[in-house]
Scaffold this motif. Sequence first.
Motif, PDB file in Angstrom:
ATOM      1  N   HIS A 113      18.650  58.010  12.792  1.00 47.43           N
ATOM      2  CA  HIS A 113      19.275  59.010  11.920  1.00 47.43           C
ATOM      3  C   HIS A 113      20.775  59.167  12.228  1.00 47.43           C
ATOM      4  O   HIS A 113      21.604  59.322  11.313  1.00 47.43           O
ATOM      5  N   HIS A 117      24.282  58.760   9.950  1.00 41.97           N
ATOM      6  CA  HIS A 117      25.451  59.629   9.749  1.00 41.97           C
ATOM      7  C   HIS A 117      26.751  58.830   9.871  1.00 41.97           C
ATOM      8  O   HIS A 117      27.724  59.111   9.170  1.00 41.97           O
ATOM      9  N   ASP A 349      22.174  65.858   5.457  1.00 38.58           N
ATOM     10  CA  ASP A 349      21.154  64.816   5.537  1.00 38.58           C
ATOM     11  C   ASP A 349      20.822  64.243   4.158  1.00 38.58           C
ATOM     12  O   ASP A 349      20.632  64.988   3.194  1.00 38.58           O
TER      13      ASP A 349
END
Length: 384
Positions: A113, A117, A349
């Motif tokens: 994750h 980003h 997100d």
Amino acid sequence: MSTRILGIESSCDETAAAIVVDGREILSSVVASQLDIHRKYGGVVPELASREHLRQIVPVVREALAQARLTFADIDAVGVTQGPGLVGALLVGLTYAKVLAAEIGKPLVPVNHLEGHVHAVFLEAHLAGRTPALPATCLIVSGGHTLLYHVQASGEDSGGPARAFQFRRLGGTRDDAAGEAYDKVARLLALGYPGGPVIDQLAPRADATKSSANSKDGLNFGPVKIKGNPYDFSFSGIKTAVLYYLRAHPEFNAEIEARREALQQGRRKTADLLPLCSPRTLDLISNFQSAVVNDLVTRTLAAATETGARAILVSGGVAANSELRNTFQSKSTPMGVTVFFPSRALSTDNAAMIAAAAYPHLLAGDLAKSDLNAEPNLRIEAVP
Ligand code: KG4
Ligand code: ZN
């Protein structure tokens, strides 16, 4: 031949799916936020998050395909967030992606994750026809993370979307994440959840000429002093300073109560809350935000100088903050370093960043093994 990757993200409180071509062109990006579910608890409730991901995952993926005018047969690979995040939430996306990839007979790429980003910044830069130069210093700053990385190209760097990165962790928060501090202070002041956007909009309404009077009053928070690694962060002290300030000044109670009632009646917009904030509350909000922003910017710029970074990448929910963006811009320009942010939609997100991050791994053949599992504490830095 172009490669279409379906990205799936479910690490926290957003269920997201997106289709990205060759790691750079977004065909669709759908995000189902769970804000309305978690709002009354003032933070993400893991069990509720998992349950909501279960409800949302199928319609969100269908919507991503529909918006891109594609079917599963047009997808070349599936990229899915493996971690870090909430284990139950991660498992929903991961299990769905595993079954889907097997069903349509396409490769499955596990994605970190945090690496997503970083790719969000590159996706945005690409839209503007720019490419951040490496090595870079990357600040990932959200409700769950405050991390500083040195980012460099892994192997031959073409500068294109297939570029893979190598990460070295420079520092991170020792307690609360910056976004968490925003959310907690907003809760103390009854400004609603999440706290970041409303504090962002209220802070500039303070009267800047009052700052010297405020410092005598104890209303100035920061700078944050921490021993050891100068690239570590600590935000729980600022939050506690706000708490103690409010305890020492009971005259704030009446307006806090008035805002609490407004929130209960669903009046949670900045325009609803601003008339319920005294000038002193606005000063407090502005001072809190300046303390957080100055700390983030100062440590990031110091890290960039020490590591010889050519660019600064800022990503995560807090990267949407106006004062953070302005301060980074004004302080980095004289240093000859360019700072890059994703748009607001790519800061928080989303699954486009997951599909983009999957692309270099797909090319490198880093595919999921049959025992792929969710990793709530997954790291991206090489472990020495
Ligand atoms: O990246 P994100 O959507 O979710 C994770 O935490 O992973 O970030 C959400 C966090 C929340 O803490 C929220 O208060 C903060 O980002 N945030 C902001 C702003 N928009 C969202 N903080 C400061 N200023 C903003 N404009
Ligand atoms: Zn995130």
